[in-house]
Write an enzyme that holds these catalytic residues in place. Sequence first.
Site, PDB file in Angstrom:
ATOM      1  N   HIS A  51       0.843  -1.203   0.000  1.00  0.00           N
ATOM      2  CA  HIS A  51       0.000   0.000   0.000  1.00  0.00           C
ATOM      3  C   HIS A  51       0.878   1.252   0.000  1.00  0.00           C
ATOM      4  CE1 HIS A  51      -4.133  -1.659   1.430  1.00  0.00           C
ATOM      5  NE2 HIS A  51      -3.639  -2.314   0.404  1.00  0.00           N
ATOM      6  N   TYR A 111      -9.155   5.474   7.486  1.00  0.00           N
ATOM      7  CA  TYR A 111      -9.243   5.870   8.895  1.00  0.00           C
ATOM      8  C   TYR A 111     -10.286   6.970   8.976  1.00  0.00           C
ATOM      9  CZ  TYR A 111      -4.840   3.433  10.030  1.00  0.00           C
ATOM     10  OH  TYR A 111      -3.860   2.489  10.240  1.00  0.00           O
ATOM     11  N   PRO A 124      -3.709   0.797  18.749  1.00  0.00           N
ATOM     12  CA  PRO A 124      -3.494   0.266  17.401  1.00  0.00           C
ATOM     13  C   PRO A 124      -3.640   1.293  16.268  1.00  0.00           C
ATOM     14  CG  PRO A 124      -5.575  -0.522  18.292  1.00  0.00           C
ATOM     15  CD  PRO A 124      -4.896   0.200  19.390  1.00  0.00           C
ATOM     16  N   LYS A 140       1.524   0.307  14.965  1.00  0.00           N
ATOM     17  CA  LYS A 140       2.949   0.256  15.324  1.00  0.00           C
ATOM     18  C   LYS A 140       3.356  -0.922  16.223  1.00  0.00           C
ATOM     19  CE  LYS A 140       4.468   3.683  13.051  1.00  0.00           C
ATOM     20  NZ  LYS A 140       4.411   3.033  11.746  1.00  0.00           N
ATOM     21  N   TYR A 147       4.105   6.855   9.573  1.00  0.00           N
ATOM     22  CA  TYR A 147       3.287   5.670   9.286  1.00  0.00           C
ATOM     23  C   TYR A 147       4.117   4.599   8.570  1.00  0.00           C
ATOM     24  CZ  TYR A 147      -0.955   2.972   8.520  1.00  0.00           C
ATOM     25  OH  TYR A 147      -1.914   1.983   8.547  1.00  0.00           O
TER      26      TYR A 147
HETATM   27  P1  RFL Z   1       2.388 -11.261  21.916  1.00  0.00           P
HETATM   28  O1  RFL Z   1       1.948 -11.428  20.519  1.00  0.00           O
HETATM   29  O2  RFL Z   1       1.380 -10.843  22.919  1.00  0.00           O
HETATM   30  O3  RFL Z   1       3.038 -12.653  22.364  1.00  0.00           O
HETATM   31  C1  RFL Z   1       3.379 -12.925  23.703  1.00  0.00           C
HETATM   32  C2  RFL Z   1       3.324 -14.431  23.906  1.00  0.00           C
HETATM   33  O4  RFL Z   1       3.797 -14.757  25.206  1.00  0.00           O
HETATM   34  C3  RFL Z   1       2.991 -15.792  25.748  1.00  0.00           C
HETATM   35  N1  RFL Z   1       3.136 -15.799  27.226  1.00  0.00           N
HETATM   36  C4  RFL Z   1       3.841 -16.724  27.910  1.00  0.00           C
HETATM   37  N2  RFL Z   1       4.544 -17.796  27.504  1.00  0.00           N
HETATM   38  C5  RFL Z   1       5.149 -18.562  28.449  1.00  0.00           C
HETATM   39  N3  RFL Z   1       5.052 -18.304  29.792  1.00  0.00           N
HETATM   40  C6  RFL Z   1       4.349 -17.238  30.244  1.00  0.00           C
HETATM   41  N4  RFL Z   1       4.281 -16.997  31.551  1.00  0.00           N
HETATM   42  C7  RFL Z   1       3.713 -16.384  29.277  1.00  0.00           C
HETATM   43  N5  RFL Z   1       2.949 -15.265  29.368  1.00  0.00           N
HETATM   44  C8  RFL Z   1       2.615 -14.925  28.123  1.00  0.00           C
HETATM   45  C9  RFL Z   1       1.584 -15.433  25.258  1.00  0.00           C
HETATM   46  O5  RFL Z   1       0.711 -16.544  25.289  1.00  0.00           O
HETATM   47  C10 RFL Z   1       1.894 -14.954  23.825  1.00  0.00           C
HETATM   48  O6  RFL Z   1       1.809 -15.999  22.894  1.00  0.00           O
HETATM   49  O7  RFL Z   1       3.592 -10.230  22.031  1.00  0.00           O
HETATM   50  P2  RFL Z   1       4.779  -9.820  20.979  1.00  0.00           P
HETATM   51  O8  RFL Z   1       5.455 -11.033  20.432  1.00  0.00           O
HETATM   52  O9  RFL Z   1       5.559  -8.790  21.674  1.00  0.00           O
HETATM   53  O10 RFL Z   1       3.997  -9.180  19.739  1.00  0.00           O
HETATM   54  C11 RFL Z   1       3.322  -7.962  19.852  1.00  0.00           C
HETATM   55  C12 RFL Z   1       2.174  -7.887  18.861  1.00  0.00           C
HETATM   56  O11 RFL Z   1       1.388  -9.064  18.986  1.00  0.00           O
HETATM   57  C13 RFL Z   1       1.308  -6.641  19.079  1.00  0.00           C
HETATM   58  O12 RFL Z   1       2.123  -5.522  19.339  1.00  0.00           O
HETATM   59  C14 RFL Z   1       0.437  -6.298  17.846  1.00  0.00           C
HETATM   60  O13 RFL Z   1      -0.510  -7.303  17.620  1.00  0.00           O
HETATM   61  C15 RFL Z   1      -0.275  -4.963  18.048  1.00  0.00           C
HETATM   62  N6  RFL Z   1      -1.201  -4.627  16.959  1.00  0.00           N
HETATM   63  C16 RFL Z   1      -0.747  -4.101  15.754  1.00  0.00           C
HETATM   64  N7  RFL Z   1       0.582  -3.930  15.540  1.00  0.00           N
HETATM   65  C17 RFL Z   1       1.037  -3.483  14.323  1.00  0.00           C
HETATM   66  O14 RFL Z   1       2.254  -3.319  14.159  1.00  0.00           O
HETATM   67  N8  RFL Z   1       0.179  -3.207  13.275  1.00  0.00           N
HETATM   68  C18 RFL Z   1      -1.165  -3.349  13.418  1.00  0.00           C
HETATM   69  O15 RFL Z   1      -1.885  -3.157  12.442  1.00  0.00           O
HETATM   70  C19 RFL Z   1      -1.686  -3.775  14.704  1.00  0.00           C
HETATM   71  N9  RFL Z   1      -2.998  -3.954  14.895  1.00  0.00           N
HETATM   72  C20 RFL Z   1      -2.584  -4.813  17.136  1.00  0.00           C
HETATM   73  C21 RFL Z   1      -3.460  -4.452  16.086  1.00  0.00           C
HETATM   74  C22 RFL Z   1      -3.089  -5.358  18.333  1.00  0.00           C
HETATM   75  C23 RFL Z   1      -4.446  -5.537  18.492  1.00  0.00           C
HETATM   76  N10 RFL Z   1      -4.877  -6.135  19.708  1.00  0.00           N
HETATM   77  C24 RFL Z   1      -5.902  -7.079  19.829  1.00  0.00           C
HETATM   78  C25 RFL Z   1      -4.112  -5.938  20.932  1.00  0.00           C
HETATM   79  C26 RFL Z   1      -4.820  -4.616  16.222  1.00  0.00           C
HETATM   80  C27 RFL Z   1      -5.320  -5.137  17.420  1.00  0.00           C
HETATM   81  C28 RFL Z   1      -6.828  -5.238  17.541  1.00  0.00           C
HETATM   82  C1  PHB Z   2      -5.555  -4.196  10.998  1.00  0.00           C
HETATM   83  O1  PHB Z   2      -5.613  -4.486   9.790  1.00  0.00           O
HETATM   84  O2  PHB Z   2      -5.878  -5.004  11.884  1.00  0.00           O
HETATM   85  C2  PHB Z   2      -5.112  -2.838  11.400  1.00  0.00           C
HETATM   86  C3  PHB Z   2      -4.683  -1.958  10.421  1.00  0.00           C
HETATM   87  C4  PHB Z   2      -4.280  -0.682  10.767  1.00  0.00           C
HETATM   88  C5  PHB Z   2      -4.311  -0.295  12.101  1.00  0.00           C
HETATM   89  C6  PHB Z   2      -4.715  -1.186  13.083  1.00  0.00           C
HETATM   90  C7  PHB Z   2      -5.133  -2.471  12.733  1.00  0.00           C
HETATM   91  O3  PHB Z   2      -3.939   0.969  12.425  1.00  0.00           O
END
Ligand code: RFL
Ligand code: PHB
Length: 390
Positions: A72, A200, A292, A296, A384
């Site tokens: 994109h 957005y 989110p 980032k 971004y």
């Molecule tokens: P994670 O993915 O939370 O993984 C951590 C893992 O540790 C495990 N764990 C344990 N394991 C062993 N012993 C224990 N005591 C433990 N305690 C926990 C957990 O089960 C898990 O599997 O962290 P990590 O690897 O740092 O990754 C971070 C990302 O997952 C997170 O920052 C992103 O998903 C955030 N996020 C987005 N980031 C982007 O860069 N672009 C996006 O578009 C974006 N959209 C989002 C998002 C996060 C969202 N939510 C639901 C929080 C959209 C959403 C809705």
């Molecule tokens: C997503 O596709 O889940 C998504 C995209 C952009 C954002 C957050 C989440 O800023």
Amino acid sequence: MDTQVVIIGSGPAGLLLSRLLHLNGIANVVLEHRSQDYVLGRIRAGVLEMGAVDLLHEAKVSERMHIEGLIHEGIEISFEGRRHRIDFADLTGGKSVMIYGQTELTRDLMDALAEDGVPPRYEAEVVAIRDIDGPRPTITYRQNGEEHDITGAFVAGCDGFHGVSRASVADKVETFERVYPFGWLGVLSETPPVSDELIYANHARGFALCSMRSKQVSRTYVQCPLTNNVEDWPDDRFWDELRKRLDREAAEAMVTGPSIEKSIAPLRSFVAEPMRFGRLFLAGDAAHIVPPTGAKGLNLAASDIRFLFRALLEHFVEGSDAGLNAYSQNCLSRIWKAERFSWWMTTLLHLFPDDGPFGRKLQLAELDYLTQSRAASTALAENYVGLPFD
Ligand code: RFL
Ligand code: PHB
């Protein structure tokens, strides 16, 4: 058992570190509390900066992403019934982002590790981390009702916001936090995206985001009260609300369908400092959370891992601890800039009921300025697509 690096958590941070270390001959073990299916079932991020894409290439797991991912070169900002395009390619000298789901990236990393015979240990919950100030920290984990110890030269705490790593040093950590008074209700559906690029939307009823996972699968969000449950949002209500928050053309183009997944996520800004405690290094969501809105979170996890991987390589191969000593500072400098950007985008685009009519007028003035001024659009575009990884 003994290894070189014990990695706690098999989210993107832990898996990526494991893969990079493995490719470079550094022994490591990943301990994951949940099952593999549970980890793969979490629908999360969708936008990757090119710095993260490059790191996945270095980890030799980018083949499918380059085939199925979507490039994109801009996003659309919608307010007062009109959409305005922010042209990343034009404003940043040709930069873009990659649309590829966190689930897919996680699957690619898990498959690669399994193929090499070094998969994470699933359903292995870390319950204690000891001796991080000594030469050989001990990690205790529980699997199938039994406790096991594992020792390593270093521990990577990649266990997310609710993990045990940061909790184990709670008395030494300084935390900075902002909690927002609303959440995001997200829906995954097998419907074509409303537009070719992400929309957005700032609306008097609240924020909305039209994202995607592919040309056939949409990921859409609406701002909702934190008191809501997914049961409050049957599919019809969700689509009706989303339609109301979009411009007329987008609302009319929208194709609706049954949700495959629906969840509510709270929004939070959070940073823990420092990120190193003796031989324990925090990375990803274990150390910081962004709302989110700026996409980032996953990208910050990738840039932390890049710093940590390079530092561990320097230690094991060159015998230098310079990278390990600079880890916390290097990460935090980048993290705070992403925190600022995510906070700013959240503030600009969401409805803050307590800010009243004056706050709303300021938001609209800023949106107008942002979309009219090349300098302001460039600042958004530059952040971004992602600030440099080092
Ligand atoms: P994670 O993915 O939370 O993984 C951590 C893992 O540790 C495990 N764990 C344990 N394991 C062993 N012993 C224990 N005591 C433990 N305690 C926990 C957990 O089960 C898990 O599997 O962290 P990590 O690897 O740092 O990754 C971070 C990302 O997952 C997170 O920052 C992103 O998903 C955030 N996020 C987005 N980031 C982007 O860069 N672009 C996006 O578009 C974006 N959209 C989002 C998002 C996060 C969202 N939510 C639901 C929080 C959209 C959403 C809705
Ligand atoms: C997503 O596709 O889940 C998504 C995209 C952009 C954002 C957050 C989440 O800023």
